[in-house]
Write an enzyme that holds these catalytic residues in place. Sequence first.
Site, PDB file in Angstrom:
ATOM      1  N   HIS A   1      93.666 -15.393   2.796  1.00 44.56           N
ATOM      2  CA  HIS A   1      94.210 -14.784   4.015  1.00 44.56           C
ATOM      3  C   HIS A   1      93.941 -15.693   5.202  1.00 44.56           C
ATOM      4  O   HIS A   1      92.927 -16.386   5.266  1.00 44.56           O
ATOM      5  CB  HIS A   1      93.565 -13.405   4.236  1.00 44.56           C
ATOM      6  CG  HIS A   1      94.236 -12.593   5.289  1.00 44.56           C
ATOM      7  ND1 HIS A   1      94.061 -12.824   6.635  1.00 44.56           N
ATOM      8  CD2 HIS A   1      95.096 -11.546   5.191  1.00 44.56           C
ATOM      9  CE1 HIS A   1      94.782 -11.957   7.327  1.00 44.56           C
ATOM     10  NE2 HIS A   1      95.419 -11.169   6.478  1.00 44.56           N
TER      11      HIS A   1
ATOM     12  N   GLU B   1     102.403 -15.324   5.722  1.00 44.23           N
ATOM     13  CA  GLU B   1     101.926 -14.680   6.945  1.00 44.23           C
ATOM     14  C   GLU B   1     101.733 -15.744   8.025  1.00 44.23           C
ATOM     15  O   GLU B   1     100.707 -16.414   8.074  1.00 44.23           O
ATOM     16  CB  GLU B   1     100.624 -13.918   6.686  1.00 44.23           C
ATOM     17  CG  GLU B   1      99.609 -14.640   5.809  1.00 44.23           C
ATOM     18  CD  GLU B   1      98.204 -14.111   5.991  1.00 44.23           C
ATOM     19  OE1 GLU B   1      98.033 -12.984   6.469  1.00 44.23           O
ATOM     20  OE2 GLU B   1      97.276 -14.859   5.680  1.00 44.23           O
TER      21      GLU B   1
END
Length: 238
Positions: free
Chosen positions: A84, A156
């Site tokens: 992430h 992302e």
Amino acid sequence: MNTNVEEAKALVLDLKTRAKDVTKVEVVVCPPFTFLSVVAEAIKGSQISLGAQNLYWEKSGAFTGEVSAPMLKSIGCAYVIIGHSERRTYFHETDETVNKKIFAALAEGLKPIVCVGETLEEREKGETFDVIKRQVTQGLAKLSAAQMKTVVIAYEPVWAIGTGKTATPEQAQEVHAFIRKLLVEMFGKTTAEETRIQYGGSVNVSNATTLMSQADIDGALVGGASLKADSFEKIIKF
């Protein structure tokens, strides 16, 4: 890093009720490590799967504060988020450590949700595709096509996370299509077409449907909007 244990339990119990008639999408919740067992118990009997936000690549040993893939598997996790942007930014995760974690997850039958994305500075410099290519090729290095079948990719853009900014559907689609092309080169057309590529970056009720309508966007990695059952319900029922 949100909620306390009682809030987490209440949230997923509410979501469990709201999602009981959801059949066209797969729903996964990824609470903090400390709440995994409570959430695992709360979602029993539902179609909601459990995931973790991170893992360490060793199975066990003197790695105080880390959590291994066997530990996650034993508590009921089916998925784990790897790489992430916040892990990369704040905790210096690299494409090499992402790769190690993917293999560790796969060894235990966990499905990795592998995150890639560029910063605002990189986008403004025109480096988006160079960054994505590096993260994808190095992060997924040495995986076989068979292993890739259980891997999910999440694009992302770092500049759109928690900022309220969202990539336009066209911007997101452009990068998703680029990732799909890379997967064709690495694993073949069939595997690339079957790989789920999610978009993450300030996904909310107002933009979810438009994003999901893009050809290469197969799902969403939802952040802040998942902390309220009503908004998350609307997203999964897009």
